[in-house]
Design a protein around this motif. Structure first.
Motif, PDB file in Angstrom:
ATOM      1  N   ASP A 179      -6.572  -0.425  -8.956  1.00  0.00           N
ATOM      2  CA  ASP A 179      -7.635  -1.446  -8.918  1.00  0.00           C
ATOM      3  C   ASP A 179      -7.089  -2.833  -9.293  1.00  0.00           C
ATOM      4  O   ASP A 179      -7.742  -3.618  -9.973  1.00  0.00           O
ATOM      5  CB  ASP A 179      -8.793  -1.064  -9.840  1.00  0.00           C
ATOM      6  CG  ASP A 179      -9.475   0.222  -9.409  1.00  0.00           C
ATOM      7  OD1 ASP A 179      -9.513   0.500  -8.191  1.00  0.00           O
ATOM      8  OD2 ASP A 179      -9.966   0.958 -10.290  1.00  0.00           O
ATOM      9  N   GLU A 189      -2.799  11.343  -8.488  1.00  0.00           N
ATOM     10  CA  GLU A 189      -3.088  12.229  -7.366  1.00  0.00           C
ATOM     11  C   GLU A 189      -4.577  12.293  -7.060  1.00  0.00           C
ATOM     12  O   GLU A 189      -4.985  12.369  -5.909  1.00  0.00           O
ATOM     13  CB  GLU A 189      -2.561  13.629  -7.680  1.00  0.00           C
ATOM     14  CG  GLU A 189      -2.773  14.615  -6.557  1.00  0.00           C
ATOM     15  CD  GLU A 189      -2.293  16.000  -6.931  1.00  0.00           C
ATOM     16  OE1 GLU A 189      -2.589  16.457  -8.057  1.00  0.00           O
ATOM     17  OE2 GLU A 189      -1.629  16.623  -6.104  1.00  0.00           O
ATOM     18  N   ARG A 190      -5.421  12.235  -8.090  1.00  0.00           N
ATOM     19  CA  ARG A 190      -6.871  12.352  -7.908  1.00  0.00           C
ATOM     20  C   ARG A 190      -7.543  11.055  -7.466  1.00  0.00           C
ATOM     21  O   ARG A 190      -8.684  11.072  -7.024  1.00  0.00           O
ATOM     22  CB  ARG A 190      -7.509  12.835  -9.199  1.00  0.00           C
ATOM     23  CG  ARG A 190      -7.237  14.297  -9.437  1.00  0.00           C
ATOM     24  CD  ARG A 190      -7.951  14.806 -10.659  1.00  0.00           C
ATOM     25  NE  ARG A 190      -6.925  15.411 -11.506  1.00  0.00           N
ATOM     26  CZ  ARG A 190      -6.795  15.245 -12.795  1.00  0.00           C
ATOM     27  NH1 ARG A 190      -7.648  14.504 -13.447  1.00  0.00           N
ATOM     28  NH2 ARG A 190      -5.834  15.820 -13.454  1.00  0.00           N
ATOM     29  N   LEU A 191      -6.864   9.926  -7.597  1.00  0.00           N
ATOM     30  CA  LEU A 191      -7.458   8.637  -7.235  1.00  0.00           C
ATOM     31  C   LEU A 191      -7.517   8.454  -5.725  1.00  0.00           C
ATOM     32  O   LEU A 191      -6.674   8.970  -4.993  1.00  0.00           O
ATOM     33  CB  LEU A 191      -6.647   7.489  -7.838  1.00  0.00           C
ATOM     34  CG  LEU A 191      -6.667   7.354  -9.352  1.00  0.00           C
ATOM     35  CD1 LEU A 191      -5.699   6.261  -9.790  1.00  0.00           C
ATOM     36  CD2 LEU A 191      -8.065   7.040  -9.850  1.00  0.00           C
ATOM     37  N   ASP A 192      -8.496   7.680  -5.286  1.00  0.00           N
ATOM     38  CA  ASP A 192      -8.581   7.287  -3.886  1.00  0.00           C
ATOM     39  C   ASP A 192      -7.365   6.418  -3.576  1.00  0.00           C
ATOM     40  O   ASP A 192      -7.064   5.474  -4.304  1.00  0.00           O
ATOM     41  CB  ASP A 192      -9.878   6.503  -3.653  1.00  0.00           C
ATOM     42  CG  ASP A 192     -10.034   6.023  -2.233  1.00  0.00           C
ATOM     43  OD1 ASP A 192      -9.368   6.576  -1.326  1.00  0.00           O
ATOM     44  OD2 ASP A 192     -10.823   5.078  -2.016  1.00  0.00           O
ATOM     45  N   ARG A 193      -6.650   6.732  -2.504  1.00  0.00           N
ATOM     46  CA  ARG A 193      -5.405   6.018  -2.192  1.00  0.00           C
ATOM     47  C   ARG A 193      -5.606   4.526  -1.982  1.00  0.00           C
ATOM     48  O   ARG A 193      -4.691   3.755  -2.154  1.00  0.00           O
ATOM     49  CB  ARG A 193      -4.708   6.651  -0.998  1.00  0.00           C
ATOM     50  CG  ARG A 193      -5.366   6.342   0.320  1.00  0.00           C
ATOM     51  CD  ARG A 193      -4.591   6.877   1.466  1.00  0.00           C
ATOM     52  NE  ARG A 193      -4.886   8.277   1.640  1.00  0.00           N
ATOM     53  CZ  ARG A 193      -4.490   8.986   2.654  1.00  0.00           C
ATOM     54  NH1 ARG A 193      -3.774   8.460   3.579  1.00  0.00           N
ATOM     55  NH2 ARG A 193      -4.824  10.253   2.755  1.00  0.00           N
ATOM     56  N   LYS A 194      -6.787   4.085  -1.643  1.00  0.00           N
ATOM     57  CA  LYS A 194      -7.040   2.647  -1.444  1.00  0.00           C
ATOM     58  C   LYS A 194      -7.049   1.891  -2.766  1.00  0.00           C
ATOM     59  O   LYS A 194      -6.927   0.677  -2.784  1.00  0.00           O
ATOM     60  CB  LYS A 194      -8.350   2.448  -0.697  1.00  0.00           C
ATOM     61  CG  LYS A 194      -8.257   2.973   0.710  1.00  0.00           C
ATOM     62  CD  LYS A 194      -9.534   2.775   1.446  1.00  0.00           C
ATOM     63  CE  LYS A 194      -9.368   3.467   2.781  1.00  0.00           C
ATOM     64  NZ  LYS A 194     -10.189   3.079   3.785  1.00  0.00           N
ATOM     65  N   ARG A 195      -7.186   2.605  -3.874  1.00  0.00           N
ATOM     66  CA  ARG A 195      -7.194   1.961  -5.194  1.00  0.00           C
ATOM     67  C   ARG A 195      -5.788   1.766  -5.752  1.00  0.00           C
ATOM     68  O   ARG A 195      -5.589   1.043  -6.710  1.00  0.00           O
ATOM     69  CB  ARG A 195      -7.995   2.821  -6.178  1.00  0.00           C
ATOM     70  CG  ARG A 195      -9.457   2.942  -5.831  1.00  0.00           C
ATOM     71  CD  ARG A 195     -10.191   3.828  -6.798  1.00  0.00           C
ATOM     72  NE  ARG A 195     -10.053   3.348  -8.164  1.00  0.00           N
ATOM     73  CZ  ARG A 195     -10.304   4.086  -9.238  1.00  0.00           C
ATOM     74  NH1 ARG A 195     -10.694   5.336  -9.110  1.00  0.00           N
ATOM     75  NH2 ARG A 195     -10.155   3.581 -10.432  1.00  0.00           N
ATOM     76  N   GLU A 254       0.844  -1.188   0.000  1.00  0.00           N
ATOM     77  CA  GLU A 254       0.000   0.000   0.000  1.00  0.00           C
ATOM     78  C   GLU A 254       0.881   1.240   0.000  1.00  0.00           C
ATOM     79  O   GLU A 254       1.926   1.261   0.643  1.00  0.00           O
ATOM     80  CB  GLU A 254      -0.885   0.029   1.239  1.00  0.00           C
ATOM     81  CG  GLU A 254      -1.974  -1.007   1.226  1.00  0.00           C
ATOM     82  CD  GLU A 254      -2.818  -0.928   2.478  1.00  0.00           C
ATOM     83  OE1 GLU A 254      -3.948  -0.424   2.377  1.00  0.00           O
ATOM     84  OE2 GLU A 254      -2.338  -1.363   3.532  1.00  0.00           O
TER      85      GLU A 254
END
Length: 192
Positions: free
Chosen positions: A182, A155-161, A54
């Motif tokens: 993903d 940068e715009r993506l949810d960090r969990k993805r 992660e």
């Protein structure tokens, strides 16, 4: 003592060839020095085990180097509840034993000063700081470079993805292989 007529041209040609030979040897030495990090990287990539970790992507733009994702690994902050953490001090080289349960990202399960004590899969790092409840560890993986314009997408993506796939060699050396979004490769940094 007199020299034969045949010996004079051969001695002169040897003196003419000597500087070229020296420059040629210097060029070969420079090429060898340049190739050492490349061979090391190739060895980690080819012999290492791929593990997903992660990350927390931050600050994806550098005017001189282009787009990149600063790698802030989730395993950089390790709880003092992990076995082996009580003997570590700032500046110590540490081997973090990893385990990936359920096919998810790998997490720390043991800390050790010796590679053999860290289990079958371990990444090496250096303890940066020790607090009452955690340790901060640097693994030497600090950036993942991307083609221009793609840093802002990450940068715009949810960090969990977003995950980082890392190759870890048997001795604990590591290098980033791919940035995953993903579970699919968004961008690969591997040589092959």
């Amino acid at each position: 003592m007199t020299q034969s007529a045949d010996a004079i041209p051969s001695a002169m040609s040897a003196r003419v060839r000597a500087p070229f030979l020296i420059w040629g040897l210097l060029a070969l030495i420079q090429l060898a020095l340049i190739s050492i990090p490349l061979v090391d990287r190739l060895q980690v990539q080819m012999t290492g085990e791929a593990v997903q970790l992660e990350i927390v992507p931050v600050d994806p733009r550098d005017l001189l180097r282009g787009d990149y994702v600063v790698i802030n690994l989730a395993i950089a902050n390790v709880s003092k509840d992990i076995p082996g953490s009580d003997t570590l001090r700032s500046g110590d080289v540490v081997f973090v034993g990893l385990s990936a349960e359920g096919g998810g990202p790998a997490g720390p399960v043991i800390l050790a000063k010796a590679r053999e004590e860290a289990g079958p899969l371990a990444i090496s790092g250096t303890v940066l700081s020790v607090s009452d409840d955690s340790l901060r560890i640097d693994y030497g993986i600090d950036a993942f470079f991307l083609p221009e314009g793609e840093g802002r997408i990450i940068e715009r993506l949810d960090r969990k993805r977003v995950l980082l796939e890392v190759s870890i060699a048997g001795d604990g050396r590591s290098l980033p292989l791919a940035l995953l979004v993903d579970g699919k490769t968004f961008r690969s940094d591997s040589i092959f």
